[in-house]
Structures are given as C-alpha cells and as structure tokens.
Motif scaffolding. Structure first.
Motif, PDB file in Angstrom:
ATOM      1  N   UNK A 111     -10.299   4.277  -5.926  1.00  0.00           N
ATOM      2  CA  UNK A 111      -9.236   3.885  -6.745  1.00  0.00           C
ATOM      3  C   UNK A 111      -8.173   3.929  -6.737  1.00  0.00           C
ATOM      4  N   UNK A 112      -8.082   5.763  -6.267  1.00  0.00           N
ATOM      5  CA  UNK A 112      -7.186   6.262  -6.727  1.00  0.00           C
ATOM      6  C   UNK A 112      -6.436   6.126  -4.626  1.00  0.00           C
ATOM      7  N   UNK A 113      -7.290   5.746  -3.787  1.00  0.00           N
ATOM      8  CA  UNK A 113      -7.069   5.880  -2.842  1.00  0.00           C
ATOM      9  C   UNK A 113      -5.825   4.614  -2.776  1.00  0.00           C
ATOM     10  N   UNK A 114      -6.154   3.815  -2.942  1.00  0.00           N
ATOM     11  CA  UNK A 114      -5.733   2.260  -3.037  1.00  0.00           C
ATOM     12  C   UNK A 114      -4.545   2.010  -4.238  1.00  0.00           C
ATOM     13  N   UNK A 115      -4.765   3.094  -5.059  1.00  0.00           N
ATOM     14  CA  UNK A 115      -2.956   3.329  -5.835  1.00  0.00           C
ATOM     15  C   UNK A 115      -2.361   4.103  -5.006  1.00  0.00           C
ATOM     16  N   UNK A 116      -2.258   4.947  -4.223  1.00  0.00           N
ATOM     17  CA  UNK A 116      -2.216   5.397  -3.494  1.00  0.00           C
ATOM     18  C   UNK A 116      -0.988   4.686  -2.403  1.00  0.00           C
ATOM     19  N   UNK A 117      -2.166   3.922  -1.811  1.00  0.00           N
ATOM     20  CA  UNK A 117      -1.426   2.880  -0.423  1.00  0.00           C
ATOM     21  C   UNK A 117      -0.224   1.751  -0.728  1.00  0.00           C
ATOM     22  N   UNK A 118      -0.979   1.720  -2.131  1.00  0.00           N
ATOM     23  CA  UNK A 118       0.122   1.005  -2.990  1.00  0.00           C
ATOM     24  C   UNK A 118       1.823   1.079  -3.056  1.00  0.00           C
ATOM     25  N   UNK A 119       1.669   2.917  -3.797  1.00  0.00           N
ATOM     26  CA  UNK A 119       3.175   3.374  -3.970  1.00  0.00           C
ATOM     27  C   UNK A 119       3.316   3.682  -2.566  1.00  0.00           C
ATOM     28  N   UNK A 120       3.263   3.790  -1.609  1.00  0.00           N
ATOM     29  CA  UNK A 120       3.554   4.398  -0.012  1.00  0.00           C
ATOM     30  C   UNK A 120       3.673   3.067   0.839  1.00  0.00           C
ATOM     31  N   UNK A 121       3.351   1.680   0.488  1.00  0.00           N
ATOM     32  CA  UNK A 121       4.157   0.617   0.568  1.00  0.00           C
ATOM     33  C   UNK A 121       4.759   0.108  -0.156  1.00  0.00           C
ATOM     34  N   UNK A 122       5.694   0.745  -1.293  1.00  0.00           N
ATOM     35  CA  UNK A 122       6.856   0.760  -2.279  1.00  0.00           C
ATOM     36  C   UNK A 122       7.577   0.946  -1.706  1.00  0.00           C
ATOM     37  N   UNK A 123       7.223   2.371  -0.662  1.00  0.00           N
ATOM     38  CA  UNK A 123       8.182   3.334  -0.640  1.00  0.00           C
ATOM     39  C   UNK A 123       8.938   2.671   1.096  1.00  0.00           C
ATOM     40  N   UNK A 124       7.746   2.561   1.876  1.00  0.00           N
ATOM     41  CA  UNK A 124       7.529   1.541   2.999  1.00  0.00           C
ATOM     42  C   UNK A 124       9.098   0.515   3.052  1.00  0.00           C
ATOM     43  N   UNK A 125       9.009  -0.447   2.074  1.00  0.00           N
ATOM     44  CA  UNK A 125      10.078  -1.687   1.512  1.00  0.00           C
ATOM     45  C   UNK A 125      11.283  -0.318   0.945  1.00  0.00           C
ATOM     46  N   UNK A 126      11.216   0.813   0.086  1.00  0.00           N
ATOM     47  CA  UNK A 126      12.690   1.316  -0.565  1.00  0.00           C
ATOM     48  C   UNK A 126      12.838   1.153   0.823  1.00  0.00           C
ATOM     49  N   UNK A 127      12.377   2.307   2.129  1.00  0.00           N
ATOM     50  CA  UNK A 127      13.056   2.612   3.103  1.00  0.00           C
ATOM     51  C   UNK A 127      13.273   1.550   3.568  1.00  0.00           C
ATOM     52  N   UNK A 128      13.197   0.652   4.158  1.00  0.00           N
ATOM     53  CA  UNK A 128      13.990  -1.456   4.657  1.00  0.00           C
ATOM     54  C   UNK A 128      14.445  -0.775   3.566  1.00  0.00           C
ATOM     55  N   UNK A 129      14.739  -1.835   2.983  1.00  0.00           N
ATOM     56  CA  UNK A 129      16.174  -1.627   1.837  1.00  0.00           C
ATOM     57  C   UNK A 129      16.734  -1.061   2.462  1.00  0.00           C
ATOM     58  N   UNK A 130      17.502   0.678   2.250  1.00  0.00           N
ATOM     59  CA  UNK A 130      18.160   1.273   2.035  1.00  0.00           C
ATOM     60  C   UNK A 130      18.455   1.690   3.877  1.00  0.00           C
TER      61      UNK A 130
END
Length: 89
Positions: free
Chosen positions: A65-84
């Motif tokens: 569950x922690x690994x899944x949560x970390x991947x979700x947070x990493x994906x949100x960071x990827x989305x933010x990097x793309x938007x920036x």
C-alpha cells in the motif's frame, strides 16, 4: 512495473529507470532539483542522484500500500513537471 508505466505515460519527464530492487534511480527530462521540489510538494522525499537523476530509497519495511501511494505521488510530481515545462515553453 509501475515506474515503467510512468515512463510510458510521461516520456518527456521520465527518461529511464535504473537500478534493481528497492534502490531505484530515475533519469529525468527536467532538472532534478526542480523535480525534487515538485515531489516534496506531493509529500514524497526523493534524493538527488547526479545529472537530472533522482533516487528512490524506500525503507526495507515498505508495504504494498505504501508503494502504491508513493507511485501515485511520484505520478502527480510528473504531471506537475510536465505542466511547468509547458508554462516555460
């Protein structure tokens, strides 16, 4: 596998996945310090690892569950990097 999926969905942000087991390096298409801040904004701590690389260093007691949560947070960071990157262009 989940990180490979992020590489497929964000090829402009995640260029390569390196390492084995829990010691994983991610080669980025954005400056690593910028991405590290975006990850911190998602409450995910990643370490710098050279030119445009970040390291994921989870504890050995990491649960699925922690690994899944970390991947979700990493994906949100990827989305933010793309938007920036789009804003800068």
């Amino acid at each position: 596998q989940q990180l490979a999926g992020l590489k497929d969905r964000y090829p402009d942000v995640v260029l390569d996945i390196r390492g084995k087991g829990l010691l994983i390096g991610v080669k980025l298409g954005t400056p690593n310090r910028e991405f590290m801040q975006l990850a911190r904004d998602q409450h995910l701590l990643v370490a710098g690892g050279g030119d445009n690389c970040v390291r994921l260093l989870p504890p050995l007691t990491l649960t699925l569950d922690e690994a899944r949560e970390a991947i979700e947070r990493f994906e949100r960071a990827c989305e933010a990097a793309r938007a920036k990157a789009k804003e800068a262009a």
